[in-house]
Design a protein around this motif. Structure first.
Motif, PDB file in Angstrom:
ATOM      1  N   TYR A 507     -28.208 -47.005 -35.412  1.00  0.00           N
ATOM      2  CA  TYR A 507     -28.392 -46.210 -36.637  1.00  0.00           C
ATOM      3  C   TYR A 507     -29.774 -45.582 -36.632  1.00  0.00           C
ATOM      4  N   GLN A 508     -29.796 -44.294 -36.918  1.00  0.00           N
ATOM      5  CA  GLN A 508     -31.083 -43.606 -36.959  1.00  0.00           C
ATOM      6  C   GLN A 508     -31.351 -43.120 -38.381  1.00  0.00           C
ATOM      7  N   PRO A 509     -32.531 -43.452 -38.915  1.00  0.00           N
ATOM      8  CA  PRO A 509     -32.802 -43.089 -40.304  1.00  0.00           C
ATOM      9  C   PRO A 509     -32.943 -41.585 -40.519  1.00  0.00           C
ATOM     10  N   ALA A 521     -28.381 -42.713 -42.770  1.00  0.00           N
ATOM     11  CA  ALA A 521     -28.493 -43.119 -41.376  1.00  0.00           C
ATOM     12  C   ALA A 521     -27.366 -42.476 -40.588  1.00  0.00           C
ATOM     13  N   GLU A 522     -27.686 -42.017 -39.383  1.00  0.00           N
ATOM     14  CA  GLU A 522     -26.622 -41.483 -38.539  1.00  0.00           C
ATOM     15  C   GLU A 522     -26.179 -42.585 -37.589  1.00  0.00           C
ATOM     16  N   ALA A 523     -24.883 -42.783 -37.530  1.00  0.00           N
ATOM     17  CA  ALA A 523     -24.334 -43.803 -36.630  1.00  0.00           C
ATOM     18  C   ALA A 523     -24.090 -43.154 -35.276  1.00  0.00           C
ATOM     19  N   LEU A 524     -24.714 -43.722 -34.224  1.00  0.00           N
ATOM     20  CA  LEU A 524     -24.583 -43.135 -32.882  1.00  0.00           C
ATOM     21  C   LEU A 524     -24.049 -44.208 -31.940  1.00  0.00           C
ATOM     22  N   VAL A 525     -22.991 -43.847 -31.242  1.00  0.00           N
ATOM     23  CA  VAL A 525     -22.301 -44.866 -30.445  1.00  0.00           C
ATOM     24  C   VAL A 525     -22.990 -45.087 -29.096  1.00  0.00           C
ATOM     25  N   ARG A 526     -22.932 -46.303 -28.579  1.00  0.00           N
ATOM     26  CA  ARG A 526     -23.406 -46.642 -27.228  1.00  0.00           C
ATOM     27  C   ARG A 526     -22.360 -47.523 -26.577  1.00  0.00           C
ATOM     28  N   TRP A 527     -22.357 -47.504 -25.266  1.00  0.00           N
ATOM     29  CA  TRP A 527     -21.400 -48.319 -24.535  1.00  0.00           C
ATOM     30  C   TRP A 527     -22.197 -49.329 -23.723  1.00  0.00           C
ATOM     31  N   SER A 536     -25.462 -43.910 -22.649  1.00  0.00           N
ATOM     32  CA  SER A 536     -25.642 -42.993 -23.779  1.00  0.00           C
ATOM     33  C   SER A 536     -24.332 -42.232 -24.014  1.00  0.00           C
ATOM     34  N   PRO A 537     -24.098 -41.822 -25.254  1.00  0.00           N
ATOM     35  CA  PRO A 537     -22.843 -41.110 -25.542  1.00  0.00           C
ATOM     36  C   PRO A 537     -22.665 -39.855 -24.685  1.00  0.00           C
ATOM     37  N   ALA A 538     -23.791 -39.198 -24.294  1.00  0.00           N
ATOM     38  CA  ALA A 538     -23.660 -37.981 -23.484  1.00  0.00           C
ATOM     39  C   ALA A 538     -22.939 -38.280 -22.181  1.00  0.00           C
ATOM     40  N   VAL A 580     -21.279 -40.095 -39.678  1.00  0.00           N
ATOM     41  CA  VAL A 580     -20.496 -40.380 -38.466  1.00  0.00           C
ATOM     42  C   VAL A 580     -20.125 -39.053 -37.794  1.00  0.00           C
ATOM     43  N   ASN A 581     -20.324 -39.014 -36.468  1.00  0.00           N
ATOM     44  CA  ASN A 581     -19.974 -37.807 -35.720  1.00  0.00           C
ATOM     45  C   ASN A 581     -18.482 -37.780 -35.420  1.00  0.00           C
ATOM     46  N   LEU A 582     -17.858 -36.639 -35.668  1.00  0.00           N
ATOM     47  CA  LEU A 582     -16.441 -36.489 -35.310  1.00  0.00           C
ATOM     48  C   LEU A 582     -16.332 -35.428 -34.230  1.00  0.00           C
ATOM     49  N   ILE A 642     -22.805 -29.976 -40.923  1.00  0.00           N
ATOM     50  CA  ILE A 642     -22.600 -29.239 -39.663  1.00  0.00           C
ATOM     51  C   ILE A 642     -23.702 -29.644 -38.693  1.00  0.00           C
ATOM     52  N   ASP A 643     -23.282 -30.238 -37.595  1.00  0.00           N
ATOM     53  CA  ASP A 643     -24.209 -30.763 -36.597  1.00  0.00           C
ATOM     54  C   ASP A 643     -24.639 -29.656 -35.624  1.00  0.00           C
ATOM     55  N   ASP A 644     -25.791 -29.828 -35.046  1.00  0.00           N
ATOM     56  CA  ASP A 644     -26.291 -28.900 -34.011  1.00  0.00           C
ATOM     57  C   ASP A 644     -26.250 -27.460 -34.490  1.00  0.00           C
ATOM     58  N   PHE A 645     -26.569 -27.263 -35.766  1.00  0.00           N
ATOM     59  CA  PHE A 645     -26.461 -25.916 -36.320  1.00  0.00           C
ATOM     60  C   PHE A 645     -27.438 -24.976 -35.620  1.00  0.00           C
ATOM     61  N   ASP A 666     -30.278 -27.799 -35.126  1.00  0.00           N
ATOM     62  CA  ASP A 666     -30.281 -28.372 -33.780  1.00  0.00           C
ATOM     63  C   ASP A 666     -31.688 -28.672 -33.278  1.00  0.00           C
ATOM     64  N   GLN A 667     -31.779 -29.790 -32.550  1.00  0.00           N
ATOM     65  CA  GLN A 667     -33.113 -30.235 -32.139  1.00  0.00           C
ATOM     66  C   GLN A 667     -33.784 -29.293 -31.155  1.00  0.00           C
ATOM     67  N   SER A 668     -33.015 -28.438 -30.471  1.00  0.00           N
ATOM     68  CA  SER A 668     -33.670 -27.545 -29.514  1.00  0.00           C
ATOM     69  C   SER A 668     -34.612 -26.564 -30.216  1.00  0.00           C
ATOM     70  N   VAL A 702     -37.091 -34.600 -34.644  1.00  0.00           N
ATOM     71  CA  VAL A 702     -38.508 -34.495 -35.015  1.00  0.00           C
ATOM     72  C   VAL A 702     -39.278 -35.607 -34.306  1.00  0.00           C
ATOM     73  N   GLU A 703     -40.119 -35.213 -33.365  1.00  0.00           N
ATOM     74  CA  GLU A 703     -40.789 -36.231 -32.552  1.00  0.00           C
ATOM     75  C   GLU A 703     -42.259 -36.404 -32.897  1.00  0.00           C
ATOM     76  N   ASP A 704     -42.869 -35.429 -33.554  1.00  0.00           N
ATOM     77  CA  ASP A 704     -44.299 -35.608 -33.823  1.00  0.00           C
ATOM     78  C   ASP A 704     -44.729 -34.977 -35.149  1.00  0.00           C
ATOM     79  N   GLY A 721     -35.542 -38.242 -36.565  1.00  0.00           N
ATOM     80  CA  GLY A 721     -36.128 -38.122 -35.238  1.00  0.00           C
ATOM     81  C   GLY A 721     -36.997 -39.295 -34.868  1.00  0.00           C
ATOM     82  N   TYR A 722     -37.405 -39.274 -33.588  1.00  0.00           N
ATOM     83  CA  TYR A 722     -38.175 -40.390 -33.053  1.00  0.00           C
ATOM     84  C   TYR A 722     -39.489 -40.579 -33.806  1.00  0.00           C
ATOM     85  N   HIS A 723     -39.976 -39.512 -34.444  1.00  0.00           N
ATOM     86  CA  HIS A 723     -41.227 -39.635 -35.173  1.00  0.00           C
ATOM     87  C   HIS A 723     -41.134 -40.770 -36.205  1.00  0.00           C
TER      88      HIS A 723
HETATM   89  P1  C2E Z   1     -26.084 -35.692 -32.305  1.00  0.00           P
HETATM   90  O1  C2E Z   1     -25.006 -36.016 -33.271  1.00  0.00           O
HETATM   91  O2  C2E Z   1     -26.749 -34.397 -32.439  1.00  0.00           O
HETATM   92  O3  C2E Z   1     -27.114 -36.849 -32.395  1.00  0.00           O
HETATM   93  C1  C2E Z   1     -28.460 -36.732 -32.296  1.00  0.00           C
HETATM   94  C2  C2E Z   1     -28.917 -37.115 -30.958  1.00  0.00           C
HETATM   95  O4  C2E Z   1     -30.285 -36.875 -30.882  1.00  0.00           O
HETATM   96  C3  C2E Z   1     -28.787 -38.580 -30.676  1.00  0.00           C
HETATM   97  O5  C2E Z   1     -28.569 -38.745 -29.298  1.00  0.00           O
HETATM   98  C4  C2E Z   1     -30.145 -39.116 -31.021  1.00  0.00           C
HETATM   99  O6  C2E Z   1     -30.483 -40.296 -30.353  1.00  0.00           O
HETATM  100  C5  C2E Z   1     -30.992 -38.020 -30.533  1.00  0.00           C
HETATM  101  N1  C2E Z   1     -32.258 -37.951 -31.194  1.00  0.00           N
HETATM  102  C6  C2E Z   1     -32.562 -38.291 -32.450  1.00  0.00           C
HETATM  103  N2  C2E Z   1     -33.865 -38.084 -32.720  1.00  0.00           N
HETATM  104  C7  C2E Z   1     -34.406 -37.605 -31.605  1.00  0.00           C
HETATM  105  C8  C2E Z   1     -35.713 -37.183 -31.253  1.00  0.00           C
HETATM  106  O7  C2E Z   1     -36.656 -37.217 -32.027  1.00  0.00           O
HETATM  107  N3  C2E Z   1     -35.907 -36.709 -30.012  1.00  0.00           N
HETATM  108  C9  C2E Z   1     -34.863 -36.662 -29.119  1.00  0.00           C
HETATM  109  N4  C2E Z   1     -35.116 -36.173 -27.913  1.00  0.00           N
HETATM  110  N5  C2E Z   1     -33.620 -37.024 -29.403  1.00  0.00           N
HETATM  111  C10 C2E Z   1     -33.403 -37.511 -30.654  1.00  0.00           C
HETATM  112  P2  C2E Z   1     -27.468 -39.707 -28.755  1.00  0.00           P
HETATM  113  O8  C2E Z   1     -27.402 -40.928 -29.546  1.00  0.00           O
HETATM  114  O9  C2E Z   1     -27.680 -39.796 -27.287  1.00  0.00           O
HETATM  115  O10 C2E Z   1     -26.182 -38.902 -29.053  1.00  0.00           O
HETATM  116  C11 C2E Z   1     -25.905 -37.731 -28.381  1.00  0.00           C
HETATM  117  C12 C2E Z   1     -24.725 -37.022 -28.952  1.00  0.00           C
HETATM  118  O11 C2E Z   1     -23.519 -37.777 -28.708  1.00  0.00           O
HETATM  119  C13 C2E Z   1     -24.774 -36.872 -30.468  1.00  0.00           C
HETATM  120  O12 C2E Z   1     -25.540 -35.769 -30.806  1.00  0.00           O
HETATM  121  C14 C2E Z   1     -23.324 -36.689 -30.783  1.00  0.00           C
HETATM  122  O13 C2E Z   1     -22.946 -35.370 -30.582  1.00  0.00           O
HETATM  123  C15 C2E Z   1     -22.648 -37.530 -29.743  1.00  0.00           C
HETATM  124  N6  C2E Z   1     -22.237 -38.804 -30.392  1.00  0.00           N
HETATM  125  C16 C2E Z   1     -22.968 -39.908 -30.618  1.00  0.00           C
HETATM  126  N7  C2E Z   1     -22.207 -40.835 -31.242  1.00  0.00           N
HETATM  127  C17 C2E Z   1     -20.976 -40.278 -31.418  1.00  0.00           C
HETATM  128  C18 C2E Z   1     -19.734 -40.743 -31.993  1.00  0.00           C
HETATM  129  O14 C2E Z   1     -19.621 -41.826 -32.524  1.00  0.00           O
HETATM  130  N8  C2E Z   1     -18.679 -39.921 -31.967  1.00  0.00           N
HETATM  131  C19 C2E Z   1     -18.757 -38.688 -31.409  1.00  0.00           C
HETATM  132  N9  C2E Z   1     -17.676 -37.930 -31.428  1.00  0.00           N
HETATM  133  N10 C2E Z   1     -19.909 -38.200 -30.850  1.00  0.00           N
HETATM  134  C20 C2E Z   1     -20.996 -39.007 -30.859  1.00  0.00           C
END
Ligand code: C2E
Ligand code: MG
Ligand code: MG
Length: 744
Positions: A507-509, A521-527, A536-538, A580-582, A642-645, A666-668, A702-704, A721-723
């Motif tokens: 979970y990321q705040p 908090a965003e829920a991000l999956v890991r394996w 990593s999910p990527a 939650v990301n869909l 909307i993610d990655d806008f 989007d973070q880019s 947001v890293e800094d 972000g990591y900040h």
């Molecule tokens: P996302 O939804 O855009 O998630 C944000 C990603 O940015 C996450 O990577 C997170 O760890 C990363 N991030 C957050 N803050 C920072 C930062 O300050 N700097 C950097 N460089 N990165 C940061 P993560 O966890 O590797 O997830 C990557 C992508 O995988 C996610 O992008 C999302 O699209 C997908 N994902 C993750 N969990 C799920 C899930 O449960 N279901 C689906 N369908 N996709 C998921």
């Protein structure tokens, strides 16, 4: 001249006194001399009238000419009559009662009217005779060289008189001289016209005598050949010869000129500066009255332009019109040659796909013309890049590059140089703009030995590079291939992983920018892979999407995230939004509505604490079904983000239709905004647009502190972000949640 001598011959000189003869000769001499000196017709004719008036005291001389339609006579010269009086004679229609001049023209005979007040020939002009006190009037028709009557020459007197032979002579000579002056005027006009054509022609014109010595050239010819007029006059046209034609060519040309009188064809000539160029040449032989060739006229037109156009057409059929790079067909051929050369020398080769990051966004926001100039500039840089051996534009913002990898050449440093070159600021309307690009690399022979095998693999590697966050390169790996063994085993393992409890959520705040309080908090999956470690999910989401494993995976994530959020609340921690990301595949394949409803029901979490994150492309994928589906999801009471806008279509009009709640920038863009004014401008624009449409804006990545400060200036609502924190396991996040003030 012929006319004068005829006129003189027809008169009986014997009837004239020697004094009269001298007068007659003097008039002719003066007038002919004036003509020879280039006097213009009207002046010469007026002078003639005055000379004759001197020889016939108490008289006025007039010349009238027929108009273009040969219907009416107008005064051409009457130097001793005031202009307004003379104009009363204008429009006189020749006829039996139209005075002396009207009759002279009408009958083509001289008219000698002794009494204009009584003579029938003056019936229609009697009032003029009275008004001007013209008592007698003698008129002589004026003829053209072709023998056509064109007007009259008249001497009118203020006394009634009959002409003596001397007067008849004066009239005859006067009419003849008028005829000559008019003739000269006409031929001068046509000469002038020819001169203008000659001078003004865009085509080079050259005139030689019968011996082909150059007599005249026009300016266009001088320009064409690069010679000055004085350099070519008197010389032979062979000074232009290119040496490209066999002697037989010129022999044929002369033979045809002699027999047919003309020659035309394409010829290569040489300019003074040595440049050889193609011309279209048209030569005509001019013959004199005896049928002997007296001149040659050559007309030259430069064919360089046409040749150039032909070359351009052939270029366009093998090249991309916008960037000038070879087209795909050309690239295939050249790349095949490069592979052959590599094989022959024992070198490796690489095929690289280059994709400009966020090009669609730039194109849409800056306009297509700006997009085009960006593509042209990138193409230029690629062409100039020493690291790239061949390149083409595959379409859109995607380029294909071929590289020969000789011994010891590090591919990575070459890719790095290429990326740096593309990233150099581009001036667009005076403003610097920085691009980045994602590269996918397939190598020969490792990944294939033919362009058709390498291209799709380079494309897959490029997709992976984009998934890694762009602005990176990725080498093709077999697992990127849907059918590879590794891919198969991984997808099999993934299905097992769900049941085996190997998936975890971190979970990321998400933080309110103004207050610094926690909002979600965003829920991000890991394996947690048994042998590969934490993945990593990527590394597995794209695979899960391809195989459909994303449906059970996504169900598990939703259920787990809702369960966790409810558990934190049950543990007395402040309630918090969980995002939650869909995946688009989940929307298409699974029964997402039921899945969400079940996750909420099973966990007991109120729907207002659940947010789903979708990408634009997921929303816009199926415009038939999606609006209704999203409406049903929203009816459940959850929030939509909307993610990655910014990386997709960025079409706010669509988003409004879906009743989106928030935009995740989007973070880019976010990453670069402190250093790159364009990225900052894009973020600012997104925030402003979002606010106009009442959307919540959150910046990810947001890293800094610097980025945080820049974001504050934009008015963005929240950050992630990591900040603040990396995504954390649930246990660690609970600790953080307990300590961090949460927004009400
Ligand atoms: P996302 O939804 O855009 O998630 C944000 C990603 O940015 C996450 O990577 C997170 O760890 C990363 N991030 C957050 N803050 C920072 C930062 O300050 N700097 C950097 N460089 N990165 C940061 P993560 O966890 O590797 O997830 C990557 C992508 O995988 C996610 O992008 C999302 O699209 C997908 N994902 C993750 N969990 C799920 C899930 O449960 N279901 C689906 N369908 N996709 C998921
Ligand atoms: Mg997300
Ligand atoms: Mg994102």
């Amino acid at each position: 001249m012929i006319k004068v001598s005829a006129a003189i011959a027809s008169s009986e000189y014997s009837e004239l006194s020697s004094e009269e003869q001298v007068h007659i000769l003097q008039v002719q001499q003066i007038i002919l001399e004036a003509m020879a000196l280039g006097g213009e017709a009207h002046g010469v004719i007026s002078r003639l009238c005055q000379l004759e008036e001197q020889l016939l005291p108490n008289s006025v001389g007039t010349v009238m000419l027929l108009d273009k339609n040969r219907q009416a006579l107008n005064v051409y010269a009457a130097p001793s009559i005031p202009a307004d009086s003379a104009s009363r004679l204008n429009g006189l229609r020749p006829g039996p009662h139209a005075g002396s001049c009207g009759n002279a023209v009408y009958s083509c005979q001289p008219q000698f009217v002794q009494n204009t007040f009584t003579d029938e020939r003056w019936r229609d002009l009697r009032h003029l005779a009275h008004d001007f006190n013209l008592c007698s009037c003698w008129s002589m028709p004026v003829f053209s060289a072709q023998g056509e009557v064109v007007g009259s020459f008249a001497l009118s007197s203020f006394e009634h008189r009959q002409p003596a032979p001397f007067h008849r002579k004066l009239l005859e000579i006067g009419a003849a001289l008028v005829g000559i002056a008019l003739e000269r005027k006409q031929s001068e006009a046509s000469l002038k016209l020819f001169e203008q054509v000659f001078k003004g022609s865009e085509e080079g014109i050259l005139i030689t005598d019968a011996l082909t010595d150059i007599l005249y050239v026009n300016q266009a010819l001088c320009r064409l050949m690069g010679f000055a007029e004085e350099d070519v006059i008197g010389r032979q046209p062979r000074i232009f010869s290119s040496g490209r034609h066999a002697p037989g060519f010129y022999e044929d040309m002369w033979r045809q000129l002699a027999s047919a009188g003309h020659w035309r064809g394409e010829i290569w000539n040489r300019r003074r500066n040595g440049e050889i160029f193609p011309e279209w040449l048209n030569i005509t032989a001019v013959r004199n009255d005896d049928g002997v060739i007296s001149h040659y006229i050559g007309i030259f037109s430069d064919l360089s332009e046409r040749k150039h156009a032909e070359q351009r057409i052939s270029f366009l059929s093998t090249h991309d019109a916008l960037t000038g790079l070879p087209n795909r067909q050309q690239f295939r051929e050249r790349f095949a040659a490069l592979l052959r050369q590599a094989a022959a020398t024992g070198a490796d080769a690489a095929l690289v796909t280059l994709d400009i990051d966020h090009f669609k966004l730039l194109n849409d926001s800056l306009g297509h013309a700006a997009g085009d100039s960006l593509l042209v500039e990138v193409a230029k840089r690629i062409t100039a890049c020493a690291e790239v051996d061949i390149a083409c534009r595959q379409g859109g913002d995607e380029f294909l590059l071929g590289m020969m990898l000789e011994d010891g050449q590090a591919l990575e440093s070459r890719l790095q140089k290429l990326q740096e070159l593309v990233a150099m600021p581009i001036l667009l309307d005076g403003r610097p703009l920085s691009l980045s690009c994602s590269l996918g690399v397939a190598r020969c022979p490792r990944d294939g030995d033919h362009v058709d095998a390498l291209t799709p693999r380079a494309g897959k590697a490029r997709d992976a590079a984009k998934a890694m966050g762009r602005n990176v390169w990725c080498f093709y790996e077999p697992h990127m291939d849907g059918n590879s063994l590794e891919h198969l085993s991984l997808s099999h393992e993934l299905r097992e992983a769900i049941g085996a409890g190997q998936l975890v959520l971190h979970y990321q705040p998400q933080v309110d920018l103004a207050s610094g309080r926690l909002i979600g908090a965003e829920a991000l999956v890991r394996w947690r892979h048994p042998s590969r470690g934490m993945m990593s999910p990527a590394a597995f989401i794209p695979l899960a999407e391809q195989t459909g494993a994303i449906v059970p995976l996504g169900e598990w994530v939703l259920a787990e995230a809702c369960r966790q959020a409810a558990a934190w609340q049950a543990a007395g921690l402040p309630p918090l939004m969980v995002a939650v990301n869909l995946s688009a595949v989940q929307l298409r394949r699974g029964n997402i509505e039921d899945t969400i409803a079940r996750a909420l029901a099973d966990s007991g979490l109120e729907s207002r604490w659940l947010e789903i994150e979708l990408t634009e492309s997921a929303l816009l994928h199926d415009m038939e079904r999606m609006p209704a589906l999203i409406a049903r999801l929203k009816a459940l009471g959850l929030r939509l983000s909307i993610d990655d806008f910014g990386t997709g279509y960025s079409s706010l009009a669509y988003l409004k239709q879906f009743r989106v709640d928030s935009l995740k920038i989007d973070q880019s863009f976010v990453r670069d905004m402190a250093s790159d004014s364009d990225a900052a401008a894009i973020v600012t624009a997104i925030v402003q647009m979002g606010h106009t449409l009442n959307l919540f804006t959150i910046a990810e990545g947001v890293e800094d502190q610097a980025v945080l400060d820049s974001l504050r200036a934009t008015g963005c609502d929240a950050v992630q972000g990591y900040h603040y924190s990396r995504p954390l396991p649930a246990g660690e996040f609970a600790v953080l949640l307990a300590a961090w003030p949460v927004r009400d």
